[in-house]
Design a protein around this motif. Structure first.
Motif, PDB file in Angstrom:
ATOM      1  N   LEU A 111      -9.344   6.225   0.526  1.00 27.23           N
ATOM      2  CA  LEU A 111     -10.777   6.103   0.819  1.00 27.23           C
ATOM      3  C   LEU A 111     -11.319   4.767   0.293  1.00 27.23           C
ATOM      4  CD1 LEU A 111     -13.477   7.464   1.740  1.00 27.23           C
ATOM      5  CD2 LEU A 111     -13.629   8.441  -0.535  1.00 27.23           C
ATOM      6  N   GLY A 112     -10.875   4.386  -0.903  1.00 26.83           N
ATOM      7  CA  GLY A 112     -11.292   3.100  -1.475  1.00 26.83           C
ATOM      8  C   GLY A 112     -10.847   1.942  -0.592  1.00 26.83           C
ATOM      9  N   TRP A 113      -9.611   2.014  -0.095  1.00 28.35           N
ATOM     10  CA  TRP A 113      -9.117   0.956   0.805  1.00 28.35           C
ATOM     11  C   TRP A 113      -9.951   0.911   2.085  1.00 28.35           C
ATOM     12  CZ3 TRP A 113      -3.448   2.835  -0.163  1.00 28.35           C
ATOM     13  CH2 TRP A 113      -2.952   2.215  -1.324  1.00 28.35           C
ATOM     14  N   ARG A 122      -6.229  12.370  -5.834  1.00 31.91           N
ATOM     15  CA  ARG A 122      -5.987  10.984  -6.278  1.00 31.91           C
ATOM     16  C   ARG A 122      -5.499  10.113  -5.122  1.00 31.91           C
ATOM     17  NH1 ARG A 122      -2.305  10.097 -10.401  1.00 31.91           N
ATOM     18  NH2 ARG A 122      -1.336  12.141 -10.326  1.00 31.91           N
ATOM     19  N   TYR A 167     -13.880  16.909  -1.807  1.00 31.63           N
ATOM     20  CA  TYR A 167     -13.746  16.481  -0.417  1.00 31.63           C
ATOM     21  C   TYR A 167     -14.303  17.487   0.593  1.00 31.63           C
ATOM     22  CZ  TYR A 167     -11.562  12.082  -1.431  1.00 31.63           C
ATOM     23  OH  TYR A 167     -11.361  10.797  -1.852  1.00 31.63           O
ATOM     24  N   ARG A 187       0.844  -1.219   0.000  1.00 29.33           N
ATOM     25  CA  ARG A 187       0.000   0.000   0.000  1.00 29.33           C
ATOM     26  C   ARG A 187       0.874   1.262   0.000  1.00 29.33           C
ATOM     27  NH1 ARG A 187      -4.022  -2.525   3.791  1.00 29.33           N
ATOM     28  NH2 ARG A 187      -5.747  -3.197   2.465  1.00 29.33           N
ATOM     29  N   ASP A 194      -8.563   9.449  -2.927  1.00 31.64           N
ATOM     30  CA  ASP A 194      -9.475   8.468  -3.536  1.00 31.64           C
ATOM     31  C   ASP A 194      -8.977   7.037  -3.290  1.00 31.64           C
ATOM     32  OD1 ASP A 194     -10.969  10.584  -4.457  1.00 31.64           O
ATOM     33  OD2 ASP A 194     -10.394  10.362  -6.568  1.00 31.64           O
ATOM     34  N   LEU A 195      -7.664   6.881  -3.421  1.00 36.08           N
ATOM     35  CA  LEU A 195      -7.063   5.569  -3.227  1.00 36.08           C
ATOM     36  C   LEU A 195      -7.274   5.066  -1.793  1.00 36.08           C
ATOM     37  CD1 LEU A 195      -5.263   3.563  -4.800  1.00 36.08           C
ATOM     38  CD2 LEU A 195      -3.275   4.872  -4.023  1.00 36.08           C
ATOM     39  N   LYS A 238     -13.032   1.705   2.484  1.00 30.28           N
ATOM     40  CA  LYS A 238     -14.334   1.084   2.199  1.00 30.28           C
ATOM     41  C   LYS A 238     -14.186  -0.415   1.995  1.00 30.28           C
ATOM     42  CE  LYS A 238     -16.766   5.154   0.615  1.00 30.28           C
ATOM     43  NZ  LYS A 238     -17.118   6.021  -0.530  1.00 30.28           N
ATOM     44  N   ASP A 239     -13.133  -0.823   1.270  1.00 31.99           N
ATOM     45  CA  ASP A 239     -12.893  -2.261   1.063  1.00 31.99           C
ATOM     46  C   ASP A 239     -12.759  -3.000   2.395  1.00 31.99           C
ATOM     47  OD1 ASP A 239     -12.840  -1.759  -1.618  1.00 31.99           O
ATOM     48  OD2 ASP A 239     -10.654  -1.899  -1.838  1.00 31.99           O
TER      49      ASP A 239
END
Ligand code: GLV
Ligand code: MN
Ligand code: MN
Length: 408
Positions: free
Chosen positions: A46-48, A40, A171, A15, A43-44, A50-51
């Motif tokens: 935030l995606g992690w 960017r 944001y 990561r 976003d990366l 949520k995952d």
């Protein structure tokens, strides 16, 4: 015999590597707050979040916090840091604290461990303070130290308004700021200095953060011909800027102890070899663990600049950009970090932090602590910033075990 839960180093390093590609510059990173690169990176991460199943909120200053439920409701044990960088940044400053937080969540998920208290991982807006001042902005708003309206109106070095830039990157969240309480806060960070490496110590248990004072001086003189203007008839803003630099260093050396001083900005106009400068923009960064000594340094510099400008026949404006008092962390929480590190067989030293950190904004409201790991050659705010995988593993394992204890 119960085995101690450990983080997955490969996953954490992967990561770190992926995030370091966003805004990559020669081994380091340039991801200034609220730029497209910051978006960017956000976003990366935030995606992690949520995952990993975290319940994520974005507040009005753009702080992003993801919470993993505990057996009981209530304020979370919070960890995290920042993902904005200085323009010449490394890949570990701030980023390690955030991604280690995610690694702790994933380790607990994999092991099916549910703690008593919820656990939160956050990244806080504009920790670095180089595009917009003050630094530690998001965490200070989160803890009600600054008003969100005032910070949204901050003007960047590029003339842009913070609130507009926040909206532009998507944001400007809905969550209100200021009353956010954590049960406790703990941040893993690289030391960014040489002490741990020099002493061969694996973990720093941070006892507090020194006070920080940033002042900007705008000096206005008269530009004139470099060859024809006699030395005694000059009103040279460039000379004043240089003298401020040497005085800041002289003063810190004279005071000794923890006093440090830095002139990181010195911009002359018109900036031509044969023209006396009519304008200089100069920054002075003063830090000390003792507030009265920091005040002494601030007053000395102010008196020096005032007298010098009078003698040189130039005018000046001074603007205070940042002023944070020194902060002491809760001694029980610092001891928890020390004991946890020793329990993992690691060497540990209690130490102050020279850099500012999001954690200091929490210290007045909840038990707070920080974990440091060594920085190679003590280098930071530089693309050469590096910490070994082994030190990263140690720091993240201490974070994991500390959080488990704090959340139980
Ligand atoms: C923040 O990184 C600071 O200490 O200047
Ligand atoms: Mn940092
Ligand atoms: Mn930094």
């Amino acid at each position: 015999m119960t085995t101690i839960l450990r983080i997955n180093l490969g996953r954490l390093l992967s990561r770190l590597e992926t995030l370091a590609q966003v805004g990559a510059i020669g081994g380091g990173v340039c991801r200034l707050a609220l730029t497209d690169e910051d978006r960017r990176g956000r976003d990366l991460v935030l995606g992690w979040m949520k995952d990993l199943g975290l319940d994520v909120t974005i507040d009005q200053i753009g702080n992003v916090v993801g919470v993993r439920a505990g057996k009981n409701p209530g304020n979370p044990v919070l960890t995290g840091s920042h993902i904005d960088t200085v323009a010449t940044g490394g890949r570990y400053d701030g980023n390690l604290g955030v991604l280690a937080g995610l690694e702790i969540i994933e380790t607990l998920n994999d092991a099916g461990v549910v703690t008593q208290k919820p656990i939160g991982v956050g990244f806080f807006t504009n920790e670095e303070g180089v595009r917009f001042t003050p630094d530690m902005m998001g965490s200070a708003v989160y803890q009600g130290i600054f008003k969100v309206e005032d910070m949204l109106a901050a003007v960047g070095t590029d003339g842009k308004i913070l609130g507009d830039e926040l909206k532009k990157i998507g944001y400007a969240g809905a969550e209100s700021c200021g009353g956010k309480r954590a049960a406790s806060f703990i941040e893993l960070h690289i030391e960014q200095g040489p002490v741990l490496e020099n002493e061969g110590i694996e973990i720093g248990a941070v006892e507090g953060v020194q006070g920080i004072s940033w002042t900007e001086y705008l000096i206005k003189g008269t530009s004139n011909h470099a060859g024809t203007t006699p030395m005694n008839l000059r009103h040279d803003a460039g000379y004043v800027a240089a003298a401020i630099s040497t005085e800041a260093r002289r003063l810190a050396l004279e005071m000794g102890g923890a006093q440090v001083s830095t002139v990181g900005v010195n911009v002359l106009q018109p900036g031509l070899i044969n023209v006396i400068a009519n304008e200089a923009l100069v920054s002075v960064d003063l830090r000390n663990t003792d507030n009265s000594l920091l005040q002494y340094a601030e007053n000395s510099m102010a008196d020096f600049v005032d007298a010098l400008c009078t003698t040189e026949g130039v005018s000046y404006e001074s603007k205070n950009l940042v002023r944070f008092d020194p902060v002491e962390f809760n001694s029980d929480t610092v001891s928890l970090v020390t004991d946890t590190a020793l329990g993992l067989g690691l060497s540990v030293k209690k130490m102050p932090s020279g850099a500012g950190h999001d954690a200091q904004m929490f210290a007045g409201n909840c038990p707070t602590a920080m974990i440091f790991i060594p920085s190679r050659d003590g280098i930071s705010h530089n693309v050469k910033e590096f910490s070994t995988p082994e030190h990263i593993r140690n720091g993240a394992d201490v974070l994991l075990q500390s959080i488990i204890r704090m959340a139980s």
